[in-house]
Enzyme design. Structure first.
Site, PDB file in Angstrom:
ATOM      1  N   ASP A 151       0.804  -0.853   0.040  1.00  0.00           N
ATOM      2  CA  ASP A 151      -0.182  -0.111  -0.039  1.00  0.00           C
ATOM      3  C   ASP A 151       0.892   1.292   0.001  1.00  0.00           C
ATOM      4  O   ASP A 151       0.555   2.379  -0.475  1.00  0.00           O
ATOM      5  CB  ASP A 151      -0.966  -0.009   1.069  1.00  0.00           C
ATOM      6  CG  ASP A 151      -0.329  -0.221   2.541  1.00  0.00           C
ATOM      7  OD1 ASP A 151       0.356  -1.077   2.687  1.00  0.00           O
ATOM      8  OD2 ASP A 151      -0.444   0.645   3.512  1.00  0.00           O
ATOM      9  N   GLU A 152       2.134   1.124   0.627  1.00  0.00           N
ATOM     10  CA  GLU A 152       3.022   2.132   0.560  1.00  0.00           C
ATOM     11  C   GLU A 152       3.522   2.609  -0.657  1.00  0.00           C
ATOM     12  O   GLU A 152       4.140   3.875  -0.669  1.00  0.00           O
ATOM     13  CB  GLU A 152       3.936   2.211   1.871  1.00  0.00           C
ATOM     14  CG  GLU A 152       4.785   0.952   1.633  1.00  0.00           C
ATOM     15  CD  GLU A 152       4.042  -0.210   1.954  1.00  0.00           C
ATOM     16  OE1 GLU A 152       4.130  -1.378   1.234  1.00  0.00           O
ATOM     17  OE2 GLU A 152       3.393  -0.400   3.009  1.00  0.00           O
TER      18      GLU A 152
END
Length: 169
Positions: A151-152
């Site tokens: 997600d990052e």
């Protein structure tokens, strides 16, 4: 109790086992309840509760024993008998504190003082991730998919401006 009627999509419940992992006796009650409440699957994030072997054995929790291979199989068996899909989660870029806190993996940090983010440009980072994924897949032979986190990655080389997202290569 009536089972809720959800309109669309799969309902996946994320079980994060780090910190205070549930005992097997609790999971044997919880998993069927999750199915009864209308879920379609379980996203299992083991982190240090996975029984890593070899060079990765250092990743195992030390304040309580990690789940054994037999317990990993038991979780899957209970989920299957409850009609739930099992999706293991292996973080690949961030949320890797349980890995990068160990001296053996310090050089794989994206930023030296930040122990959560892996440097994806190092060959050893790729080797580490492939070994982690391989071991998880070996104990989950019947899965249909694997969640790799990431997600990052949205924040890698990007800048949010008043005109939207600008990607910098």
């Amino acid at each position: 109790m009536n089972t809720p009627h959800w309109t669309t999509g799969k309902k996946i419940v994320h079980l994060d086992f780090k910190g205070a992992p549930p005992r097997m006796s609790y999971l044997q009650k919880l998993i069927p309840l999750i199915a009864h409440l209308g879920a379609d699957g379980l996203l299992l994030e083991y982190e240090d509760m996975f029984p890593y072997e070899g060079e990765l054995k250092v990743l195992q929790a030390t304040d309580h024993p990690p789940y054994s291979p037999e317990e990993i199989k038991m979780i899957q068996d209970v989920a299957k008998s409850s009609g739930l899909e099992v999706i293991p989660l292996v973080q690949t870029f961030g949320h890797l504190e349980f890995v990068l806190k160990h001296r053996a993996f310090w050089e794989l940090r994206e930023v030296g003082f930040c122990l959560g983010t892996l440097n994806p440009h190092q060959e050893q980072s790729v080797k580490l991730l492939l070994d982690m994924v391989r071991q998880v897949l070996e104990l989950h032979p019947d899965i249909k998919c694997l969640h790799i986190g990431a997600d990052e990655v949205l924040h890698f080389c990007s800048i949010i401006t008043d005109k939207g997202l600008l990607i910098v290569n």
